[in-house]
Design a protein around this motif. Structure first.
Motif, PDB file in Angstrom:
ATOM      1  N   GLU A   1       0.838  -1.210   0.000  1.00 37.36           N
ATOM      2  CA  GLU A   1       0.000   0.000   0.000  1.00 37.36           C
ATOM      3  C   GLU A   1       0.870   1.257   0.000  1.00 37.36           C
ATOM      4  OE1 GLU A   1      -2.935   2.259   3.187  1.00 37.36           O
ATOM      5  OE2 GLU A   1      -2.504   0.126   3.473  1.00 37.36           O
ATOM      6  N   ALA A   2       1.911   1.253   0.829  1.00 35.79           N
ATOM      7  CA  ALA A   2       2.809   2.408   0.904  1.00 35.79           C
ATOM      8  C   ALA A   2       3.548   2.599  -0.419  1.00 35.79           C
ATOM      9  CB  ALA A   2       3.803   2.231   2.048  1.00 35.79           C
ATOM     10  N   ALA A   3       4.041   1.523  -0.998  1.00 38.37           N
ATOM     11  CA  ALA A   3       4.775   1.613  -2.263  1.00 38.37           C
ATOM     12  C   ALA A   3       3.892   2.209  -3.353  1.00 38.37           C
ATOM     13  CB  ALA A   3       5.290   0.238  -2.684  1.00 38.37           C
ATOM     14  N   GLN A   4       2.631   1.789  -3.382  1.00 44.57           N
ATOM     15  CA  GLN A   4       1.711   2.315  -4.393  1.00 44.57           C
ATOM     16  C   GLN A   4       1.459   3.806  -4.167  1.00 44.57           C
ATOM     17  OE1 GLN A   4      -2.028   0.268  -4.546  1.00 44.57           O
ATOM     18  NE2 GLN A   4      -2.645   1.252  -6.450  1.00 44.57           N
ATOM     19  N   GLU A   5       1.221   4.187  -2.935  1.00 47.46           N
ATOM     20  CA  GLU A   5       0.936   5.602  -2.653  1.00 47.46           C
ATOM     21  C   GLU A   5       2.157   6.482  -2.908  1.00 47.46           C
ATOM     22  OE1 GLU A   5      -1.392   8.320   0.604  1.00 47.46           O
ATOM     23  OE2 GLU A   5      -1.270   6.160   0.876  1.00 47.46           O
ATOM     24  N   ILE A   6       3.318   6.026  -2.456  1.00 49.21           N
ATOM     25  CA  ILE A   6       4.543   6.813  -2.641  1.00 49.21           C
ATOM     26  C   ILE A   6       4.913   6.916  -4.117  1.00 49.21           C
ATOM     27  CG2 ILE A   6       7.030   6.854  -2.169  1.00 49.21           C
ATOM     28  CD1 ILE A   6       6.298   5.638   0.621  1.00 49.21           C
ATOM     29  N   SER A   7       4.754   5.824  -4.869  1.00 48.06           N
ATOM     30  CA  SER A   7       5.077   5.900  -6.297  1.00 48.06           C
ATOM     31  C   SER A   7       4.138   6.871  -7.005  1.00 48.06           C
ATOM     32  CB  SER A   7       5.056   4.520  -6.954  1.00 48.06           C
ATOM     33  OG  SER A   7       3.778   3.941  -6.892  1.00 48.06           O
ATOM     34  N   GLY A   8       2.896   6.967  -6.531  1.00 45.91           N
ATOM     35  CA  GLY A   8       1.979   7.962  -7.083  1.00 45.91           C
ATOM     36  C   GLY A   8       2.462   9.373  -6.800  1.00 45.91           C
ATOM     37  N   TRP A   9       2.949   9.594  -5.590  1.00 45.35           N
ATOM     38  CA  TRP A   9       3.481  10.918  -5.238  1.00 45.35           C
ATOM     39  C   TRP A   9       4.700  11.259  -6.083  1.00 45.35           C
ATOM     40  CZ3 TRP A   9       3.517   9.734   0.699  1.00 45.35           C
ATOM     41  CH2 TRP A   9       2.206   9.783   1.191  1.00 45.35           C
ATOM     42  N   ILE A  10       5.565  10.241  -6.304  1.00 45.09           N
ATOM     43  CA  ILE A  10       6.753  10.462  -7.138  1.00 45.09           C
ATOM     44  C   ILE A  10       6.322  10.788  -8.570  1.00 45.09           C
ATOM     45  CG2 ILE A  10       8.791   9.351  -8.159  1.00 45.09           C
ATOM     46  CD1 ILE A  10       9.015   7.778  -5.454  1.00 45.09           C
ATOM     47  N   GLY A  11       5.372  10.014  -9.097  1.00 49.13           N
ATOM     48  CA  GLY A  11       4.882  10.242 -10.460  1.00 49.13           C
ATOM     49  C   GLY A  11       4.259  11.616 -10.633  1.00 49.13           C
ATOM     50  N   ALA A  12       3.595  12.106  -9.570  1.00 49.76           N
ATOM     51  CA  ALA A  12       2.941  13.420  -9.626  1.00 49.76           C
ATOM     52  C   ALA A  12       3.922  14.556  -9.321  1.00 49.76           C
ATOM     53  CB  ALA A  12       1.780  13.465  -8.643  1.00 49.76           C
ATOM     54  N   GLY A  13       5.165  14.208  -8.992  1.00 44.25           N
ATOM     55  CA  GLY A  13       6.166  15.234  -8.684  1.00 44.25           C
ATOM     56  C   GLY A  13       6.070  15.786  -7.269  1.00 44.25           C
ATOM     57  N   ARG A  14       5.246  15.186  -6.417  1.00 44.71           N
ATOM     58  CA  ARG A  14       5.122  15.651  -5.030  1.00 44.71           C
ATOM     59  C   ARG A  14       6.331  15.243  -4.195  1.00 44.71           C
ATOM     60  NH1 ARG A  14      -0.359  13.879  -2.616  1.00 44.71           N
ATOM     61  NH2 ARG A  14       0.412  15.150  -0.906  1.00 44.71           N
ATOM     62  N   ILE A  15       6.984  14.149  -4.587  1.00 45.83           N
ATOM     63  CA  ILE A  15       8.237  13.712  -3.964  1.00 45.83           C
ATOM     64  C   ILE A  15       9.250  13.563  -5.082  1.00 45.83           C
ATOM     65  CG2 ILE A  15       9.450  11.826  -2.791  1.00 45.83           C
ATOM     66  CD1 ILE A  15       6.963  11.193  -1.252  1.00 45.83           C
ATOM     67  N   LYS A  16      10.435  14.106  -4.865  1.00 50.93           N
ATOM     68  CA  LYS A  16      11.505  13.970  -5.850  1.00 50.93           C
ATOM     69  C   LYS A  16      12.510  12.953  -5.316  1.00 50.93           C
ATOM     70  CE  LYS A  16      10.756  18.398  -7.846  1.00 50.93           C
ATOM     71  NZ  LYS A  16      10.367  19.583  -7.182  1.00 50.93           N
ATOM     72  N   VAL A  17      12.997  12.116  -6.198  1.00 48.76           N
ATOM     73  CA  VAL A  17      13.895  11.033  -5.818  1.00 48.76           C
ATOM     74  C   VAL A  17      15.299  11.330  -6.327  1.00 48.76           C
ATOM     75  CG1 VAL A  17      14.357   8.566  -6.051  1.00 48.76           C
ATOM     76  CG2 VAL A  17      12.013   9.368  -5.883  1.00 48.76           C
ATOM     77  N   LYS A  18      16.266  11.117  -5.493  1.00 48.05           N
ATOM     78  CA  LYS A  18      17.669  11.319  -5.848  1.00 48.05           C
ATOM     79  C   LYS A  18      18.413  10.045  -5.464  1.00 48.05           C
ATOM     80  CE  LYS A  18      20.578  14.722  -6.981  1.00 48.05           C
ATOM     81  NZ  LYS A  18      20.633  15.005  -8.386  1.00 48.05           N
ATOM     82  N   GLU A  19      19.199   9.524  -6.385  1.00 45.81           N
ATOM     83  CA  GLU A  19      20.007   8.340  -6.091  1.00 45.81           C
ATOM     84  C   GLU A  19      21.478   8.659  -6.286  1.00 45.81           C
ATOM     85  OE1 GLU A  19      18.779   5.022  -8.502  1.00 45.81           O
ATOM     86  OE2 GLU A  19      17.137   4.522  -7.145  1.00 45.81           O
TER      87      GLU A  19
END
Length: 156
Positions: free
Chosen positions: A107-125
């Motif tokens: 559930e968390a992975a789905q919600e967080i990936s949605g936030w990443i896709g919407a640009g609400r969370i930015k990911v840096k590796e």
């Protein structure tokens, strides 16, 4: 350093960033959180946690998820000396262990990936290319603060 703070506030969109190695953390917290801290998620412990406790807002919540500053201590773990701030500010301090929520990982992975896709969370590796033999040195990068974002060892 300053370049990491600029990355956090610029590219990643945080309101503020504090370089704990070069700045007076208590002074910076007063500047950046003049009305106090409502939620503090702690992975560090020690002096940084103590500084945050002095800036709590009324009914604040402190989430303890780690204490990296204490992991390599040769002496006993240092607890928070400013714990009475919890009383004065009617705040709560609670431990958080991610494994307690294992049933909700999907559930968390789905919600967080949605936030990443919407640009609400930015990911840096921060990718390090190497072999299994490079793991200990790569892991030490975390403790030296050399990585920017999620540290990944890509095996060749």
């Amino acid at each position: 350093g300053p370049e990491k703070c600029a990355l956090l506030t610029g590219e990643l969109g945080f309101d503020a960033a504090i370089d704990y190695r070069a700045e007076d953390v208590r002074k910076a917290l007063r500047q950046h959180a003049p009305d106090g801290i409502d939620v503090y998620f702690d992975n560090v412990g020690g002096d940084i946690l103590d500084a945050a406790l002095t800036r709590l807002a009324m009914h604040a919540r402190v989430v303890v998820c780690g204490a990296i500053s204490q992991y390599n201590n040769a002496t006993p773990v240092k607890g928070p000396s400013n714990y009475l701030s919890l009383l004065v500010r009617r705040a709560r301090m609670e431990g958080f262990v991610v494994f307690d929520y294992a049933k909700r990982y999907a559930e968390a992975a789905q919600e967080i990936s949605g936030w990443i896709g919407a640009g609400r969370i930015k990911v840096k590796e921060h990718v390090v290319r190497g072999t299994v033999d490079d793991f200990p040195e790569t892991l030490q990068m975390l403790f030296r603060g050399e990585n920017v974002g999620k540290l990944v060892l890509e095996l060749s």
